[in-house]
Scaffold this active site. Structure first.
Site, PDB file in Angstrom:
ATOM      1  CE  LYS A 173      -1.832   3.176   2.098  1.00  0.00           C
ATOM      2  NZ  LYS A 173      -1.696   4.451   1.587  1.00  0.00           N
ATOM      3  CB  SER A 227       3.413  10.196  11.599  1.00  0.00           C
ATOM      4  OG  SER A 227       2.254   9.880  11.688  1.00  0.00           O
ATOM      5  CD  GLU A 248      12.829   3.152  10.489  1.00  0.00           C
ATOM      6  OE1 GLU A 248      13.327   4.011  11.205  1.00  0.00           O
ATOM      7  OE2 GLU A 248      12.995   1.885  10.672  1.00  0.00           O
ATOM      8  CB  CYS A 282      13.075   9.282   8.437  1.00  0.00           C
ATOM      9  SG  CYS A 282      12.064   8.312   7.293  1.00  0.00           S
ATOM     10  CD  GLU A 382       9.639  13.408  11.500  1.00  0.00           C
ATOM     11  OE1 GLU A 382       8.620  12.773  11.848  1.00  0.00           O
ATOM     12  OE2 GLU A 382      10.561  12.972  11.007  1.00  0.00           O
TER      13      GLU A 382
HETATM   14  C1  UN1 Z   1      14.677   8.511   5.115  1.00  0.00           C
HETATM   15  O1  UN1 Z   1      15.413   9.431   5.925  1.00  0.00           O
HETATM   16  O2  UN1 Z   1      13.433   8.765   4.976  1.00  0.00           O
HETATM   17  O3  UN1 Z   1      19.730   7.818   4.420  1.00  0.00           O
HETATM   18  C2  UN1 Z   1      15.369   7.469   4.055  1.00  0.00           C
HETATM   19  C3  UN1 Z   1      19.313   8.342   3.517  1.00  0.00           C
HETATM   20  C4  UN1 Z   1      18.678   7.443   2.502  1.00  0.00           C
HETATM   21  C5  UN1 Z   1      17.414   6.882   3.137  1.00  0.00           C
HETATM   22  C6  UN1 Z   1      16.638   7.618   3.972  1.00  0.00           C
HETATM   23  N1  UN1 Z   1      19.627   6.530   1.939  1.00  0.00           N
HETATM   24  O4  UN1 Z   1      19.160   9.569   3.512  1.00  0.00           O
END
Ligand code: UN1
Length: 499
Positions: A173, A227, A248, A282, A382
């Site tokens: 999804k 989130s 995550e 993230c 965040e």
């Molecule tokens: C994310 O931060 O949402 O480390 C993933 C990085 C990427 C993956 C990030 N290879 O910036």
């Protein structure tokens, strides 16, 4: 153009017939296509198809399942430029970064394709004679994968490739902001020869499709990136169902710059970490924790460069920063900026960019706040946009305490030339990923990815730990003594008896 779900090996519309538009964030008038607005009935059909395909797929030898991933990697390589361009149009990240996103998917295919010939268990000696014990990894069943829009190709591969090579079947999804990239990935898997029902794709909103997938009793493992708020909900539902779930979630990542750091290097790092992908990672650098002795020089240079970053459509390779994903995100970032203006000093940015060609897109100016206190909301929450909060410290201990003093623990970074300081930081920083003399972004797909505290629930993507998410341990004992041997009992003499 009209796109469809992929269920049981067939492209099908949502049962309701409803659709939603997928728009280019750099130009909201540009509609990539209509995608199915699915409901729980579509999720059920996809889970049933995946369940039906599971018994045969789990019997395919793992090295053969791995070969299918290698073929997918080859197809992704052949289509890399086309998919990168589609990604920039759909998600907004500049082309160079979109190519990196597709490359991460290709690399993930190589890692997990090879895993088909490993998937190691272990053996250990038995406590009894003529008895052996060892472990194997068994697939779980149907895996429900709920993926975000910020890495619209890489993250679906992070989840689906290890799930598949382990022998699970999949219902994917993707985020409703980036359905096209997942459509393209599924096209590659089909061309590689994925059997019907092994991979299913259901488009639609998180509230309907995501929720139905999480609640479906036959989706036995859920992997979600998004989130912390949604992650908590998923965890509660899955907890009651005793369902495995990998989460995550958010980050509030920081880069420390000590007074002995190479400032040129630290400058490039913070610009890339904070404004790359328009701050929508993230792992984005959301805080700069700088030693007071180098504060003025570094922050002055950050602001001068941030002001000059060229915003625009990522398909034009001269542009350095693309748009935010949608108008709602522009509003959310603006809300944080308003809060920040009351808490700290705005040095640059602080507003959407809407002049000329930019007015049709969701652009936001790279923003820097100085004099941010650790208790400020812009230092703790965040934001997921191009907003950097600068905090000033006077020592390594203070810098580390400041970095750790947030709810999240994904990624951290320290710039220093002092090897002792670097090692202290490696030990003390409470994050799942620590960088030394490199920005907070740049993870590689064969290493564990994830974080501490509210960033997740202890699982990791990437590398080998991902197999803790997608497999069950099975322990096998074989007794070849030809008699009943009782563990813990028959290898001991009763107390007090002479040997
Ligand atoms: C994310 O931060 O949402 O480390 C993933 C990085 C990427 C993956 C990030 N290879 O910036």
């Amino acid at each position: 153009m009209s796109f469809l779900n992929f269920i049981g090996g067939r492209w099908v519309p949502a049962k309701s017939g409803r659709t939603f538009p997928d728009r280019n964030p750099a130009n909201q008038d540009d509609v990539i296509g209509e995608f199915p607005s699915s409901g729980p009935e579509d999720v059920d059909a996809a889970v049933q198809a995946a369940k039906k395909a599971f018994p045969a797929w789990r019997k395919v030898p793992a090295p053969r399942r791995g070969e299918l991933l290698f073929r997918t990697g080859e197809i992704l390589t052949r289509r890399k430029e086309e998919i990168a361009r589609a990604m920039t149009r759909e998600m907004g990240k500049v082309l160079k970064e979109a190519r990196g996103d597709v490359q991460e998917g290709i690399d993930t295919a190589w890692v997990h394709g090879g895993e088909g010939r490993r998937l190691h268990g272990y053996s250990a000696p038995s406590e009894l004679p003529n008895k052996a014990g060892w472990t194997v990894r068994a697939p779980i069943g149907v895996a429900g994968l709920i993926t975000p829009w910020n890495f619209p190709l890489a993250i679906p591969t992070w989840k689906s490739f290890p799930a598949l090579v382990s022998g699970n079947t999949v219902v994917l999804k993707p985020a409703s902001d980036t359905p096209h990239c997942s459509h393209l990935l599924v096209e590659c898997l089909i061309e590689a020869g994925i059997p019907p029902g092994v991979v299913n794709l259901v488009h639609g909103g998180g509230g309907t499709v995501g929720t139905a997938l999480v609640r479906h009793p036959d989706a036995r493992v859920i992997s979600f990136t998004g989130s912390s708020e949604v992650g908590r909900e998923i965890s509660a539902v899955a907890g009651r169902m005793l369902k495995r779930v990998s989460l995550e979630l958010g980050g509030k990542n920081a880069q420390i710059v000590m007074d002995d750091a190479d400032l040129d290097l630290a400058l490039e790092g913070v610009l890339w970490g904070a404004f790359g992908t328009t701050g929508q990672r993230c792992t984005a650098t959301s805080r700069l924790i700088v030693h007071r002795k180098v504060h003025d020089e570094l922050v002055g240079r950050v602001v001068a460069r941030a002001k000059k970053l060229r915003l625009g459509d990522g398909l034009d390779e001269k542009n350095e920063v693309g748009p935010l994903i949608n108008r709602e995100r522009v509003r959310a970032v603006q809300e944080y900026v308003e809060i920040g203006k009351k808490e700290a000093k705005l040095l640059c940015g602080g507003a959407p960019a809407g002049e000329g060609a930019l007015k049709k897109g969701c652009f936001y100016r790279p923003t820097v706040f100085d004099g941010v206190k650790p208790a400020a909301r812009i230092a703790r929450e965040e934001i997921f946009g191009p907003v950097l909060s600068v905090l000033t410290v006077g020592s390594l201990d203070e810098a580390i305490a400041c970095l750790n003093d947030v709810e999240y623990g994904l990624s951290s970074s320290i710039y220093t030339r002092d090897v002792n300081a670097a090692f202290v930081a490696m030990e003390e920083l409470d994050t799942g990923i620590v960088y030394v003399n490199a920005p907070t972004i740049g993870a590689e797909c064969h290493f564990p990815f994830g974080g501490t505290k509210s960033t997740g629930n202890g699982h990791r993507e990437g590398g080998h730990p991902i197999y803790e998410v997608f497999t069950e341990w099975k322990t096998i004992y074989v007794d070849y003594s030809g008699r009943l041997q009782r563990a813990q009992i028959d290898n001991r003499k009763a107390p007090g008896r002479k040997r």
